[in-house]
Design an enzyme around this catalytic site. Structure first.
Site, PDB file in Angstrom:
ATOM      1  N   GLU A  70      34.442  50.065  28.072  1.00 11.95           N
ATOM      2  CA  GLU A  70      35.598  49.491  28.779  1.00 11.95           C
ATOM      3  C   GLU A  70      36.853  49.404  27.904  1.00 11.95           C
ATOM      4  O   GLU A  70      37.970  49.496  28.401  1.00 11.95           O
ATOM      5  CB  GLU A  70      35.249  48.102  29.316  1.00 11.95           C
ATOM      6  CG  GLU A  70      34.279  48.094  30.485  1.00 11.95           C
ATOM      7  CD  GLU A  70      34.933  48.499  31.802  1.00 11.95           C
ATOM      8  OE1 GLU A  70      36.100  48.931  31.799  1.00 11.95           O
ATOM      9  OE2 GLU A  70      34.257  48.386  32.841  1.00 11.95           O
ATOM     10  N   HIS A 102      37.479  52.561  30.656  1.00 13.27           N
ATOM     11  CA  HIS A 102      37.983  51.739  31.760  1.00 13.27           C
ATOM     12  C   HIS A 102      38.631  52.636  32.821  1.00 13.27           C
ATOM     13  O   HIS A 102      39.520  53.432  32.525  1.00 13.27           O
ATOM     14  CB  HIS A 102      39.009  50.747  31.213  1.00 13.27           C
ATOM     15  CG  HIS A 102      39.463  49.725  32.202  1.00 13.27           C
ATOM     16  ND1 HIS A 102      38.602  48.814  32.768  1.00 13.27           N
ATOM     17  CD2 HIS A 102      40.691  49.459  32.730  1.00 13.27           C
ATOM     18  CE1 HIS A 102      39.276  48.030  33.592  1.00 13.27           C
ATOM     19  NE2 HIS A 102      40.538  48.401  33.598  1.00 13.27           N
ATOM     20  N   SER A 129      39.340  46.830  38.160  1.00 16.07           N
ATOM     21  CA  SER A 129      40.159  46.104  37.186  1.00 16.07           C
ATOM     22  C   SER A 129      40.786  44.878  37.862  1.00 16.07           C
ATOM     23  O   SER A 129      40.064  44.038  38.380  1.00 16.07           O
ATOM     24  CB  SER A 129      41.203  47.046  36.580  1.00 16.07           C
ATOM     25  OG  SER A 129      41.762  46.502  35.406  1.00 16.07           O
TER      26      SER A 129
END
Length: 567
Positions: free
Chosen positions: A354, A465, A237
């Site tokens: 995601e 995610h 991330s």
């Protein structure tokens, strides 16, 4: 004891003079004591002093790891060093204790909306402080100064606003794959990325902290068994964005030799900015400083207490890195397009969903619950503006992602796919395409739906995610325990092996693993699931839509508006 037997075979101890006998036994006892101390309480040198770590046995392995926690790589960024580049740490005398985690950097923990996640988590016992520029090292217990093991430096995620090194335990990775793992901290939020846009506060302090940590690794990692010429940086991330930013930054050149970007690259929208005006105005208003100019504002902000800075930080919920002329001389897109970056081998990847669950849950939108085609049109117009697209593009988004579906649930799922593509997937593919002509790029899509999450999330969400993290690095999120099935344990071992192979050789492949081809004009990538398989042309249609169809439509709209203006 082998040394004792060897000595006896040369000369019986009882035949030595009394004083020499005592000396020999004393040396033997000291040797045994030092060996024991080195194993249980290892002491290592750094260029600023000695540090004592601890021995950790790693579950499900026969190996042990030495951990050294909370080693300073810079002076505390307080007082005049607030909003300033990091400076080298002060030397210390004696042996520094490295057996407890450092304080996390100042951040708004309450802003995470964790109650929405429906996961029971206990609050981290780690304290919070501006004095937070520390790193932790996990190294196999057998290492010595000449071990020359590959080094993997982990940069945590959290939108540049949250996160800490202690969330990520590198012991498993170090023990299984015989690598040295380093986890680092960096300033976050306002304290990490505030910029006045001029010489009084250029910004990117958090990125400069990361550079300082990488320099520390170059100077010191040999004392922990690591090879300074075989350093891989990896992150997820905002950590992936950080890694990607180091690839294009001239300040980071020579500090690493491989890069792994998980669900984050420097082209992610809204996390790199050419200007800092909006945040500048907001902070100036919130601070009550009444600045005459940027120099006066910075002087005033440096006088604020930690509590006052945290209060401002808690209101400014998002912040980005900036083109500062130093760490980022130009926007990453320009640097990549002009091949002004370090051609290091890279692993770049994304997860299949995601924007599937966790990000929408952290930022809930009530309008999405009972969505229909009409309300979706309004949502897409607003979303297009947030994407900095002309509102007229919303019809194209509707056509591409929603088709002619009327079902509310399907509309929600398709909207989430669109957001995931825009924020994560397309930028990752773009960066991979820029880099692959100059160094090998290995691309992946993590697809596995984790068994321990199946009762928490909607069934259509496969790999959300952050889902790859437990499989790649020993991962503990505020005491949340992950229980793998036997198949998932095998998947984790495969992924750890891929990552460590890459750190060791710049190539993830080895005997016994499914082959992972480099991304070339055949567009091959690895689908990471219980049985990894090679895929081809990931999201090719969506990539064409975002990089060709939409820009062409925008140019047409601009042309018609220019003609209208001339008329």
């Amino acid at each position: 004891m082998a040394q004792t037997r060897a000595w006896k075979s040369i000369m019986p101890l009882e035949s030595l003079p009394g004083w020499l006998n005592a000396v020999v036994w004393g040396l033997l006892l000291l040797f045994c004591q030092v060996q024991g101390q080195d194993s249980a309480s290892p002491i290592r040198n750094t260029h600023t002093g000695q540090v004592r770590g601890s021995f950790v046995h790693v579950k499900d392995t026969k190996s042990g790891v030495h951990t050294f926690l909370g080693i300073p790589f810079a002076k505390p960024p307080i007082g005049p060093l607030r909003f300033a580049p990091p400076e080298p740490p002060e030397p210390w005398s004696g042996v520094r204790d490295g057996t407890s985690h450092p304080a996390m950097c100042l951040q708004n923990i309450d802003g995470l909306n964790l109650e929405n996640l429906k996961i029971k988590m206990s609050r981290s016992p780690v304290s919070m402080s501006e004095d937070c520029l520390y790193l932790s090292i996990y190294t196999p217990a057998h290492t010595h100064k000449d071990s020359n093991l590959p080094v993997m430096v982990w940069i945590h995620g959290g939108g540049l606003c949250w996160g800490m090194a202690s969330t990520y335990d590198g012991s498993m990775l170090a023990a299984i794959e015989d690598v040295v793992v380093v986890t680092i901290q960096y300033r976050l939020g306002i304290l990490g990325f505030f910029s006045t846009g001029d010489e009084h506060a250029r910004g990117n302090w958090g990125y400069l902290d990361q550079v300082a940590a990488l320099r520390w690794v170059q100077q010191n990692i040999v004392h922990f068994g690591g090879n300074p010429d075989r350093v891989t940086i990896f992150g997820e991330s905002a950590g992936g964005i950080s890694v990607s930013s180091h690839v294009v930054s001239p300040m980071s050149q020579g500090l690493f030799h491989g890069a792994i970007m998980e669900s984050g690259v420097a082209l992610l929208p809204n996390l790199i900015s050419n200007t800092s005006e909006v945040i500048y105005t907001m902070v100036a208003n919130l601070s009550g400083c009444e600045p005459v100019d940027s120099e006066a504002l910075m002087s005033c902000l440096r006088e604020k207490s930690e509590e006052e800075m945290l209060a401002i930080n808690n209101i400014v919920r998002t912040i980005s890195g900036v083109v500062d002329g130093k760490f980022l001389p130009r926007h990453p897109l320009e640097l990549l397009a002009s091949v002004d970056f370090h051609p290091v081998p890279s692993i770049i990847g994304i997860n299949s969903d995601e924007y599937g669950w966790i990000i929408p849950m952290l930022h809930p939108d009530s309008t999405m619950k009972e969505i229909n085609r009409e309300t979706m049109r309004a949502v897409l117009k607003n979303t297009a503006v947030q994407m900095m697209l002309p509102p007229e593009c919303s019809d194209l988004l509707m056509e591409e992602y929603m088709g002619d579906t009327e079902d509310s649930k399907t509309l929600q799922i398709q909207f989430n796919e669109m957001m995931g593509d825009f924020i994560f997937v397309i930028p990752a593919l773009q960066v991979a395409h820029f880099q692959r002509s100059h160094a090998p790029v290995y691309f992946y899509e993590f697809q596995h739906q984790s068994n321990f999450l199946k009762d928490i999330r909607p069934p259509h969400v496969k790999a959300d995610h952050g889902d790859e993290l437990p499989y790649v690095i020993g991962y503990l999120f505020w005491d949340m325990k992950f229980v793998f099935t036997e198949e998932e344990k095998l998947l984790s071992r495969k992924m750890i092996k891929y990552w460590a192979n890459f750190a060791r050789h710049g190539n993830p492949n080895s005997e016994g693993l499914p082959y992972w081809p480099a991304l070339d004009h055949d567009e091959q990538y690895l689908q990471l699931d219980i049985q990894p398989v090679v895929g081809r042309a990931l999201k090719a249609r969506r990539l064409k839509f975002w990089t060709k169809t939409l820009p062409q439509k925008i140019q047409e709209l601009k042309g018609s508006q220019d003609n209208h203006t001339e008329l």
